[in-house]
Design a protein around this motif. Structure first.
Motif, PDB file in Angstrom:
ATOM      1  N   ILE A 188       0.823  -1.210   0.000  1.00 32.40           N
ATOM      2  CA  ILE A 188       0.000   0.000   0.000  1.00 32.40           C
ATOM      3  C   ILE A 188       0.860   1.265   0.000  1.00 32.40           C
ATOM      4  O   ILE A 188       0.646   2.174  -0.790  1.00 32.40           O
ATOM      5  CB  ILE A 188      -0.976  -0.011   1.199  1.00 32.40           C
ATOM      6  N   ILE A 189       1.871   1.280   0.864  1.00 32.10           N
ATOM      7  CA  ILE A 189       2.646   2.526   0.916  1.00 32.10           C
ATOM      8  C   ILE A 189       3.528   2.689  -0.312  1.00 32.10           C
ATOM      9  O   ILE A 189       3.885   3.804  -0.681  1.00 32.10           O
ATOM     10  CB  ILE A 189       3.492   2.653   2.211  1.00 32.10           C
ATOM     11  N   LYS A 191       2.486   2.520  -3.115  1.00 32.10           N
ATOM     12  CA  LYS A 191       1.639   3.177  -4.114  1.00 32.10           C
ATOM     13  C   LYS A 191       1.426   4.658  -3.832  1.00 32.10           C
ATOM     14  O   LYS A 191       0.722   5.333  -4.565  1.00 32.10           O
ATOM     15  CB  LYS A 191       0.262   2.489  -4.157  1.00 32.10           C
ATOM     16  N   ILE A 192       2.016   5.156  -2.766  1.00 31.92           N
ATOM     17  CA  ILE A 192       1.681   6.518  -2.326  1.00 31.92           C
ATOM     18  C   ILE A 192       1.897   7.565  -3.412  1.00 31.92           C
ATOM     19  O   ILE A 192       1.100   8.486  -3.561  1.00 31.92           O
ATOM     20  CB  ILE A 192       2.449   6.897  -1.036  1.00 31.92           C
ATOM     21  N   LYS A 197      -1.782  10.353  -0.446  1.00 30.67           N
ATOM     22  CA  LYS A 197      -1.776  10.050   0.984  1.00 30.67           C
ATOM     23  C   LYS A 197      -3.138   9.587   1.508  1.00 30.67           C
ATOM     24  O   LYS A 197      -3.236   8.593   2.230  1.00 30.67           O
ATOM     25  CB  LYS A 197      -1.336  11.312   1.727  1.00 30.67           C
ATOM     26  N   VAL A 200      -3.962   6.118   0.666  1.00 34.32           N
ATOM     27  CA  VAL A 200      -3.147   5.182   1.433  1.00 34.32           C
ATOM     28  C   VAL A 200      -3.761   4.978   2.817  1.00 34.32           C
ATOM     29  O   VAL A 200      -3.894   3.849   3.304  1.00 34.32           O
ATOM     30  CB  VAL A 200      -1.692   5.680   1.542  1.00 34.32           C
ATOM     31  N   THR A 273       9.774   5.580   1.061  1.00 32.68           N
ATOM     32  CA  THR A 273       8.509   5.014   0.579  1.00 32.68           C
ATOM     33  C   THR A 273       8.712   3.841  -0.366  1.00 32.68           C
ATOM     34  O   THR A 273       7.770   3.136  -0.684  1.00 32.68           O
ATOM     35  CB  THR A 273       7.659   6.072  -0.165  1.00 32.68           C
TER      36      THR A 273
END
Length: 435
Positions: A188-189, A191-192, A197, A200, A273
């Motif tokens: 998930i992160i 894909k930030i 944000k 996420v 990230t």
RNA sequence: GUGGAUGUAGCGCAGUUGGUUAGAGCGCCAGUUUGUGGCACUGGAGGCCGUGGGUUCGAGUCCCAUCUUCCACCCCA
């Protein structure tokens, strides 16, 4: 007679000669750079036993692998170069010198749905360094040096090698008691950049991560500043977790030595990230972006893994490696007009025989070849005009017409196709210079 | 796997509210120029209009199905 329509499978790249020339040039630059750093060549079969390739198995791989039977044998096409490497190292452990540094450039196969820049057959250009039992963190700092050299060699200046260490994230998750969710959270992160944000946060809530944990995670990935500032902010997070502490030490060392390896400060940065390669990376991870074209994603990714060949041997073999997806890289650079196929032939000279007697034209061509000049002889019976046109269309820079007059006099004219200028050459002597 | 598009010469395209032998450009081949390419002019080859069915006097054009290719999600290089 009914003809079969000539078609190429979707997701399989096939290039015209001028594009292929460009592709080969890129491939050669990469290969030469790998060699420059002392990586050894390796070639493994495209087909392997399914049992071998799927030793680790799991999710995507199993869905995407091309698998088939030949007689009773269950076979598959390799979907990356790392698994074959693992097999190779386990099999040849006794014959290799460690740390084992190898490069491999080859095609791999993934039966995915095709999409822009997404291929089913594509080249990966891998390097890996495999240690026996242990592998110094210095290797983590040398890899960016290779990446840097390659992208400079390919003509880029404005790119950034992003560096992270999975132990930081894993340590953080452990301190938040989120170990089971680790993979999910990482995805998930990662894909930030793409989804932002808010999205996420939403996704993290969806998998039941506590509010305060989410805040801790965001606080972590939003750390900014220079590389040194990031390191000190990480220290200030004061996370009491052993894995985290090791990660922090490792990334500090890595950054320190990257500088010693001489990578300019604006070509690398800590990016908390990035969380690539969900499965096997355990330490340092890399992604490389062309800053003007971040949208195309990482053009070179990799990282460190604790145990390369655990499915094949009890030997503990930690390693670090990277991969350049050359097919996609070529495709996107071409799409963006950052590279352009212009060279239509690799011949420098076209010898045009205009006499029955081929002996002299062939001698001339051989002589040029011996002097490392790529030379082609026009062997088919056509008018001079057609032969000239051939040279013109393939943009062969020089033409030598060899007719009876030339054979008798021993002197030919070397015609520069661009300027039309002709220079005489007595072909019984060495050709001094062609220009 | 889920959702959305696409299909006319080798290539990228045009084709009027359905109307006769389907078009131009680029590319290709040949000639003008029997030993000198590019430029120009002239000529030529090349289309089951993705496939099957339907509506219609008539379909490249409308409808249905199917295949193909492409795009997004997922995942990745």
């Amino acid at each position: 007679m009914n003809k079969v329509e000539p078609r190429t499978l979707a997701g399989f790249m096939e290039l015209l000669p001028e594009e292929q020339i460009l592709f080969e040039q890129m491939k050669q630059k990469i290969e030469k750079t790998y060699q420059k750093f002392g990586f050894l060549p390796l070639d493994t079969p495209i087909i392997e036993l399914s049992e071998v390739l799927l030793a680790k198995a799991g999710g995507e791989t199993e869905k995407q692998i091309y698998r088939f039977n030949k007689g009773d044998t269950d076979l598959a096409l390799r979907f990356d170069l790392t698994v074959p490497l693992a097999k190779f190292v386990a099999k040849n452990y006794g014959n290799l010198s460690f740390p084992f540094r190898r490069y491999q450039i080859g095609k791999v196969y993934r039966g995915e749905k095709v999409q822009k820049g997404r291929f089913r057959e594509f080249y990966q250009c891998d390097i890996d360094i495999i240690g026996d039992e242990e592998l110094s963190i210095l290797n983590d700092a040398e890899i960016p040096n290779v990446i840097y050299t390659i992208f400079k060699e390919l003509g880029f200046d404005d790119f950034t090698i992003c560096i992270n260490n999975r132990k930081l994230l894993n340590g953080l998750f452990e301190s938040l008691s989120q170990n089971e969710n680790a993979t999910e959270i990482l995805r998930i992160i990662d894909k930030i950049d793409k989804i932002g944000k808010e999205a996420v946060i939403e996704e993290l809530e969806k998998i039941n991560v506590q509010k305060d944990s989410i805040n801790r995670i965001l606080e972590f990935i939003e750390i900014d500043g220079t590389n040194d500032e990031k390191i000190s902010k990480l220290q200030n997070l004061n996370i009491q977790n052993d894995i985290f502490k090791v990660g922090l030490e490792e990334i500090t060392e890595t950054i320190k030595y990257i500088r010693i390896f001489g990578i300019p400060e604006n070509n690398f940065k800590i990016d908390l990230t990035i969380a690539r390669g969900l499965d096997y990376y355990t330490g340092t991870v890399y992604e490389t972006f062309l800053n003007e074209h971040r949208e195309i994603g990482s053009v070179c990714s990799g990282g460190r893994y604790e145990n390369l060949a655990e499915y094949y041997t009890n030997k503990k073999l930690p390693g670090i490696g990277i991969s350049i997806g050359l097919t996609r890289l070529f495709y996107v650079l071409n799409e963006l007009n950052l590279i352009k196929a212009e060279q239509k032939s690799i011949s420098k000279v076209l010898v045009i025989p205009m006499s029955e007697d081929l002996k002299v034209p062939i001698e001339i061509a051989n002589k040029l070849r011996k002097q490392e000049v790529n030379t082609e002889i026009y062997l088919n019976d056509k008018k001079l005009k057609a032969k000239m046109k051939y040279a013109d269309k393939l943009q062969i820079p020089y033409v030598i017409i060899v007719g009876d007059d030339e054979i008798n006099s021993g002197i030919v004219k070397i015609r520069n196709m661009e300027t039309g200028e002709e220079k005489e050459w007595n072909f019984n002597e060495e050709l001094k210079e062609i220009s």
